[in-house]
Scaffold this active site. Structure first.
Site, PDB file in Angstrom:
ATOM      1  N   TYR A  91       8.752   0.298  32.389  1.00 56.73           N
ATOM      2  CA  TYR A  91       9.027  -0.926  31.629  1.00 56.73           C
ATOM      3  C   TYR A  91       7.688  -1.545  31.243  1.00 56.73           C
ATOM      4  CZ  TYR A  91      11.953  -4.635  29.855  1.00 56.73           C
ATOM      5  OH  TYR A  91      12.595  -5.514  29.005  1.00 56.73           O
ATOM      6  N   LYS A 164      15.407  -1.418  30.675  1.00 57.94           N
ATOM      7  CA  LYS A 164      16.009  -2.474  31.485  1.00 57.94           C
ATOM      8  C   LYS A 164      17.093  -1.898  32.387  1.00 57.94           C
ATOM      9  CE  LYS A 164      15.253  -7.000  31.623  1.00 57.94           C
ATOM     10  NZ  LYS A 164      13.932  -7.638  31.539  1.00 57.94           N
ATOM     11  N   ASP A 236      15.243  -9.618  24.532  1.00 58.61           N
ATOM     12  CA  ASP A 236      14.226  -9.611  23.471  1.00 58.61           C
ATOM     13  C   ASP A 236      14.775  -9.936  22.080  1.00 58.61           C
ATOM     14  OD1 ASP A 236      12.287  -9.173  25.309  1.00 58.61           O
ATOM     15  OD2 ASP A 236      11.981  -7.064  24.867  1.00 58.61           O
ATOM     16  N   GLY A 293       8.469 -22.361  23.506  1.00 59.28           N
ATOM     17  CA  GLY A 293       9.431 -21.483  22.846  1.00 59.28           C
ATOM     18  C   GLY A 293      10.697 -21.403  23.667  1.00 59.28           C
ATOM     19  N   ASN A 449       7.628 -11.844  38.383  1.00 62.25           N
ATOM     20  CA  ASN A 449       8.197 -10.690  37.700  1.00 62.25           C
ATOM     21  C   ASN A 449       9.717 -10.799  37.723  1.00 62.25           C
ATOM     22  OD1 ASN A 449       9.126  -8.072  37.001  1.00 62.25           O
ATOM     23  ND2 ASN A 449       7.206  -7.164  37.724  1.00 62.25           N
TER      24      ASN A 449
END
Length: 551
Positions: A91, A164, A236, A293, A449
């Site tokens: 990943y 993922k 994403d 964001g 993480n």
């Protein structure tokens, strides 16, 4: 006519050299393998030695994909045995390099591709898998608009969903045969891809507006109808789309957005640990987010929920959050504020006299005296010595979370943050970091993480059959992660290491399933949740011929 060696082409069931001579004869593959009959451990040792011989992480990624394509059990055995080492290979960050070359290097795929140009194919695409309503636990979907800081990569972003899922399986034992990776091909604004003769996706600009929203709605309706037990993980998506999709659909579908909810929850875990050191309450925290964001605002949303849970009113909690973006402190007189910032925009009158023009980060910190400073700006070095010292002047033990990655984008390096705060800042970062030595104390820097959290969250939601992912479940996951570290020692990490993710994920899953029951969203009850989670975790082993034991 020769017998086709289908047993060696079935990546889900293939055992390669682990097939016994009797199995080889029965399956029609006699003579198609060397004489030796190996155990899975022996195969894994050889494969790991070959992996170590690869010249760099991208070649390791490609090598692992080749194993995945021919022997899924062996692939996950390697990941499970070396997860700490291989997580950044399968990943982030290596997957980003692979995505940039995906169309050029295309060989095979385990994903489902849904094109906005052919909405009538959505149902047929899922039905082609031959899976029934009770056969799927998890679907990871991406439209690849915002890939790991490298932007819009269209259909090349497919490996985000596949990667993922690999982490879900390796870290939490999600059965890979009960999971689906999906790419939503809505076009791309990446001119390099559109001009490449090898690009495999739709060759037009990204579709937006009503047509895009209708396609998302079609995906959600179809996936949830065909696979009603599946958790629908979004990954994403672009900032405005990600938040809107989550807000509009969270009460209708089993939907989870890791960029917003997962990232927010791992930040929560860091703060849970830090508050054990400071002795503070959630309701009393003052939060500044630099880089407002969807990820940063999602973190604010989760901390806001924790403040309310701790006794603050929603209005009080909102008043304890300040967002700072590229144009300075977000205030209500700014034009064209995105919807996710509007709720936290400060009244312009409140900041009268703070500064002439834009109110920068340093001024905001001096005025607010935040207890928590989060960085999601990708602006390397934005947390200057002046900023860190102002933060430490405001409170005795500030919580400092520079979360941008990779290293070239982090707001402040941990060694500088420790020195500039005289060792008082409680720090977790978005990158792996070595311990920092300062005045006789070794400061361990926890890595925020998401892999510490989302695999266990997903497993817990699946075990509970949760109808929705609630704030209570997210808070439970965060608290379970934080509960795995002892912060009583000076310099202790705020977060556990990723070296034992399966055990960590099981702990998180139990907490999440219990929270789902308490929240009334669980559809399955268990007398012993710990056992139920253990039983649900798929293990990469070859069954014996009777299917009951493991070899």
């Amino acid at each position: 006519m020769p017998v086709t060696p289908t047993a060696l082409q079935d990546r889900i069931h293939n055992r390669g050299t682990a097939y016994t001579l009797e199995e080889r004869a029965r399956l029609g593959i006699t003579g198609r393998l060397p004489a030796a009959v190996e155990t899975l451990d022996e195969q894994a040792n050889r494969a790991y030695a070959q992996l170590e011989g690869q010249p760099d992480d991208l070649h390791r990624y490609i090598y692992l994909n080749e194993i995945h394509d021919r022997n899924e059990v062996l692939y996950f055995k390697l990941l499970a045995d070396h997860l700490d080492e291989l997580l950044p290979v399968v990943y982030d960050p290596t997957v980003g390099e692979a995505i940039e070359q995906w169309s050029t290097d295309y060989r095979d795929s385990r994903a489902v591709y849904l094109s906005i140009d052919r909405p009538g194919d959505v149902r047929a695409s899922f039905e082609s898998l031959g899976l029934g309503p009770g056969d799927v636990d998890l679907i990871v979907v991406s439209d690849a608009q915002e890939i790991l800081g490298i932007g819009d990569w269209g259909v090349n972003g497919t490996d985000i969903s596949i990667g993922k899922l690999a982490v879900y399986t390796a870290a939490a034992g999600i059965d890979p045969t009960r999971a689906i990776a999906v790419n939503l091909d809505v076009g791309t604004d990446n001119e390099h891809l559109l001009n490449s003769p090898l690009y495999l996706g739709n060759r037009h600009a990204r579709v937006t507006g009503e047509r895009y929203d209708a396609f998302i709605d079609l995906y959600l309706r179809t996936a949830s109808e065909l696979f009603p037990d599946a958790l629908l993980h979004f990954e994403d998506f672009g900032p405005s789309n990600a938040r809107r999709i989550l807000v509009d659909n969270a009460d209708t579908y089993r939907i989870f957005n890791d960029d917003m909810q997962g990232t927010g929850a791992i930040v929560m875990a860091s703060v849970f640990s830090a508050l054990k050191v400071t002795g503070g309450r959630w309701a009393d925290q003052r939060l500044v987010v630099f880089g407002a964001g969807t990820a940063g605002t999602g973190m604010a949303d989760q901390i806001h929920a924790a403040m309310v849970r701790d006794g603050a009113t929603p209005e009080q909690a909102t008043g304890n959050v300040w967002l700072v973006d590229v144009h300075g402190l977000v205030t209500d007189d700014m034009p064209d504020l995105p919807d996710y910032q509007q709720v936290y925009a400060r009244a312009k009158a409140e900041t009268a006299g703070w500064a002439d023009g834009e109110i920068d980060l340093l001024t905001t910190i001096r005025q607010v005296k935040p207890t928590i400073l989060i960085g999601t700006s990708t602006a390397h070095g934005a947390f200057t010595e002046d900023v860190v010292r102002a933060l430490a002047d405001g409170v005795e033990r500030p919580i400092l979370l520079p979360l941008s990655n990779p290293t070239s984008r982090i707001e402040v390096m941990p060694a500088d943050a420790v020195a500039w705060s005289d060792g008082r800042a409680l720090i977790a970062t978005g990158i792996p970091a070595d311990p920092v030595e300062h005045e006789g104390v070794s400061y361990e820097i926890g890595e925020a993480n998401n892999a510490l959290l989302y695999p266990g969250l997903g497993l817990g939601a699946i075990v509970a059959g949760a109808r929705h992912v609630t704030d209570t479940m997210l808070l439970a996951a965060a608290e379970a992660v934080a509960g795995q570290v002892d912060v009583s020692r000076p310099g202790a990490s705020l977060l556990p290491p990723v070296s034992d993710l399966r055990a960590s994920s099981a702990t998180v899953a139990v907490a999440v399933a219990r929270a789902a029951e308490e929240d009334g969203v669980a559809t399955t009850s268990h007398g012993n949740l710990v056992q139920a989670v253990h039983d649900a975790m798929w293990v990469p082993v070859y069954p014996t011929s009777d299917g009951k034991e493991e070899r």
